[in-house]
Design a protein around this motif. Structure first.
Motif, PDB file in Angstrom:
ATOM      1  N   LYS A  56      -5.085  -0.251   1.550  1.00 15.00           N
ATOM      2  CA  LYS A  56      -4.464  -1.541   1.896  1.00 15.00           C
ATOM      3  C   LYS A  56      -5.364  -2.670   1.374  1.00 15.00           C
ATOM      4  O   LYS A  56      -5.690  -2.675   0.195  1.00 15.00           O
ATOM      5  CB  LYS A  56      -4.241  -1.617   3.406  1.00 15.00           C
ATOM      6  CG  LYS A  56      -3.522  -0.388   3.996  1.00 15.00           C
ATOM      7  CD  LYS A  56      -2.062  -0.295   3.577  1.00 15.00           C
ATOM      8  CE  LYS A  56      -1.405   0.968   4.141  1.00 15.00           C
ATOM      9  NZ  LYS A  56      -0.019   1.127   3.712  1.00 15.00           N
ATOM     10  N   GLY A  66       0.843  -1.189   0.000  1.00 19.06           N
ATOM     11  CA  GLY A  66       0.000   0.000   0.000  1.00 19.06           C
ATOM     12  C   GLY A  66       0.875   1.235   0.000  1.00 19.06           C
ATOM     13  O   GLY A  66       1.653   1.366   0.924  1.00 19.06           O
ATOM     14  N   PRO A  67       0.756   2.126  -1.023  1.00 18.31           N
ATOM     15  CA  PRO A  67      -0.160   2.013  -2.154  1.00 18.31           C
ATOM     16  C   PRO A  67       0.050   0.699  -2.911  1.00 18.31           C
ATOM     17  O   PRO A  67       1.174   0.208  -3.003  1.00 18.31           O
ATOM     18  CB  PRO A  67       0.193   3.209  -3.039  1.00 18.31           C
ATOM     19  CG  PRO A  67       1.348   3.897  -2.419  1.00 18.31           C
ATOM     20  CD  PRO A  67       1.591   3.309  -1.104  1.00 18.31           C
ATOM     21  N   LEU A  68      -1.034   0.186  -3.458  1.00 19.66           N
ATOM     22  CA  LEU A  68      -0.976  -1.078  -4.174  1.00 19.66           C
ATOM     23  C   LEU A  68      -1.739  -0.937  -5.487  1.00 19.66           C
ATOM     24  O   LEU A  68      -2.269   0.133  -5.796  1.00 19.66           O
ATOM     25  CB  LEU A  68      -1.531  -2.210  -3.303  1.00 19.66           C
ATOM     26  CG  LEU A  68      -2.746  -1.915  -2.389  1.00 19.66           C
ATOM     27  CD1 LEU A  68      -3.965  -1.616  -3.197  1.00 19.66           C
ATOM     28  CD2 LEU A  68      -2.983  -3.064  -1.431  1.00 19.66           C
ATOM     29  N   PRO A 118      -4.644   5.452  -1.547  1.00 20.63           N
ATOM     30  CA  PRO A 118      -4.258   6.002  -0.245  1.00 20.63           C
ATOM     31  C   PRO A 118      -4.738   7.441  -0.061  1.00 20.63           C
ATOM     32  O   PRO A 118      -4.938   8.155  -1.035  1.00 20.63           O
ATOM     33  CB  PRO A 118      -2.726   5.948  -0.278  1.00 20.63           C
ATOM     34  CG  PRO A 118      -2.362   5.947  -1.714  1.00 20.63           C
ATOM     35  CD  PRO A 118      -3.484   5.275  -2.444  1.00 20.63           C
TER      36      PRO A 118
END
Lengths: 372, 372
Positions: free
Chosen positions: A192, A11-13, A198
């Motif tokens: 997440k 995350g960020p993902l 985010p």
């Protein structure tokens, strides 16, 4: 070669296009349409932990760490005393922010490769009755180790201690049931395992302690009690909300529900983790953790022993192949990390392993075997 | 009827599709590509105030208020004493967050319809030498009044007082030149006159005071000194950045530059404001402020005196016609507000006035004349 890289980071993902497309609209933060999105997100987050009876959900602007700090500032009284059983970087961060705001914190160093022991924690609580709260990182993203939330929560409840859980990288995937596990505050964030973007965190606060939290926070922005009271009265956030981030989260939660909720998400991540670990093992890589304590969120691998290995080059080689890896966060051992979460499945994990194999070959490294 | 409404609100506001489209990509926060975006945004923000020699730019997660709180927490020492000449809601908020974090604050109530007087401020500073800092709201969005930044900054400089400027709703439109006006900290946010989406703020910190700020903040998340040091060292944000919000801001700044920068933006907003005020005047509406003290950012209008007027109905009628208005924020007089900022021009303002005229007609109100 314009395909976006896949983020194997905690995350960020990688999010779905559908989630990102939700951001193509501007919202008035005062408007009833936006108020309805806020209310729906709050309700659906409560449903994920079966917490509607016992808890309220308070969203907060900023990164997840802002929400962790806000939870401590709001829940722990100014003369409170926090215990942190420290098995990783996020434990240390929680202790630091607690001390910085002037709350007493006792930090007990633990092995980073092992979960915290609930029995050891109990001993500490019994030895020092001045401790009022425990702060626990559910999944320590520093290594990827899973800490025993239910056991630790049971001890806290039995001894009458408050419990603040940083569930940043576990919420939405690993089991958390507010009907069975008692916590005063539990913190997670948009970007997440819910696979949003985010920009906001959120905190579940136990209704029974809510009134007692008034006036604890020395920060206006981070006062979750104040945020809650205002939101209940008006439906609005106290200060400008990250409107696009919230509507993306709402869309991400809809997809989460369509996928089959937390159980389905955990199954996908578990599969991702297995494919990754098996594939990497075939290349000679060894994970830092024993399989029993490895959460299927992020895997720490030992760096290859080969003298040609250098993380920066390895990272760039994998990136050139479309995959963003994550650096290690340990001081003692050289490692790197690979996330298993995001809008990705077994195919992406297999391709990631293939990209790692290619990258090793390019660097002239025969395999990923670590030293020793 | 699917056209998105136009937000006549002081942020979140209407952004261009091009700005929103920048959010259709996920970014690794550790990756060099994202680090480059952060560096570019910081540099270009400094350029807007000609501050590259004198200041650094520290971005911060969260809403603009988070950055205001962070500026006070970072710049004002724990035994500091802040003066707020209070002519509106955002002055009161700044004073409240200062006192909450344990800093001394003296609040001097001023008329809300008038700018703060630099001379009056000087008297206060001379009368109480324990005052170390002034917090000033450049454009008080509560009413829309413009406070005299250059005059107040000159007094602060002459008397050796620190100055923290909340330029949330003025930055990017009204003139602020760091070469001519001395400030210790100046705060703004992504979702205002730069026409980005909401989710992050940023603070210009004067280089000369930077080292002295270490250790002031009792909040980890809001410690701008710590954020700055880490960012200088690594190029990264300390905690997960709002990646999509930042890239949208970067894209918005590019369009800002293409439009002709601050001067062109102010010209457009000034035109928006004139078209709005003239059109509303033709309907009988009267602005709260004298034209000389009205910033072309947000205009407060007196509510119509007609007994059929009710803000909620008026708001819904305008919304049904595609325009989102903003409620008033005064306790003494009934008002409503209309923003002049965002990716809108004179056409949209004319249409907004037409929508207001239609809304009045629907409510059976002949004109917008206020009481008295």
């Amino acid at each position: 070669m314009d395909r976006d890289p896949i983020l194997l980071t905690p995350g960020p993902l990688t999010t779905t296009l559908r989630t990102k497309l939700a951001m193509l609209k501007d919202w008035g933060s005062w408007d009833t349409d936006f108020i309805a999105v806020t209310a729906s997100v709050r309700q659906r987050l409560l449903d994920i932990v079966h917490g509607a009876d016992s808890h309220v959900l308070v969203p907060l602007q900023g990164s997840g760490t802002f929400s962790v700090e806000a939870a401590v500032a709001t829940v722990v009284p100014r003369d409170g005393h926090v215990l942190v059983m420290d098995n990783g970087a996020y434990c240390k961060r929680a202790a630091r922010l607690t001390q910085l705001m002037g709350r007493r914190a006792t930090v007990v160093p633990q092995a980073e490769e092992e979960p915290v022991s609930a029995g050891e924690m109990e001993k500490r609580l019994l030895a020092d009755p001045s401790i009022t709260h425990v702060v626990l990182i559910h999944c320590e993203t520093g290594t990827g180790v899973l800490n025993p939330l239910p056991e630790m929560a049971a001890v806290c409840q039995r001894l009458g201690k408050g419990l603040i859980v940083d569930a940043m990288s576990s919420f939405g995937a690993l089991p958390i049931d507010a009907r069975e596990v008692r916590f005063d505050a539990l913190v997670a964030a948009s970007g997440k395992c819910l696979e949003g973007v985010p920009g906001m965190g959120f905190v579940f606060l136990r209704k029974a302690i809510l009134d007692g939290c008034a006036g604890n926070s020395q920060s206006l922005a981070m006062d979750l009690h104040d945020q809650h009271v205002y939101m209940e009265k008006t439906g609005q956030w106290r200060f400008t909300p990250p409107t696009h981030v919230l509507v993306a989260l709402s869309e991400a939660i809809t997809q989460f529900e369509e996928e089959g909720g937390r159980v389905a998400r955990l199954a996908r991540y578990t599969d991702n983790c297995r494919v990754l670990v098996d594939g990497m093992a075939a290349l000679g890589f060894r994970p830092l953790l024993r399989p029993e304590v490895q959460a299927p969120i992020i895997v720490t691998f030992h760096a290859p022993a080969h003298p040609a290995y250098e993380f920066r080059r390895f990272y760039e080689a994998a990136k050139a192949r479309g995959f963003i890896l994550y650096p290690g966060k340990l001081t003692q051992v050289e490692t790197f990390r690979v996330g298993c979460i995001g809008a990705i499945g077994a195919n992406e994990m297999r391709q990631a392993v293939a990209a790692v194999a290619d990258s090793l070959a390019e660097m002239g490294i025969p395999d990923g075997r670590p030293a020793g």
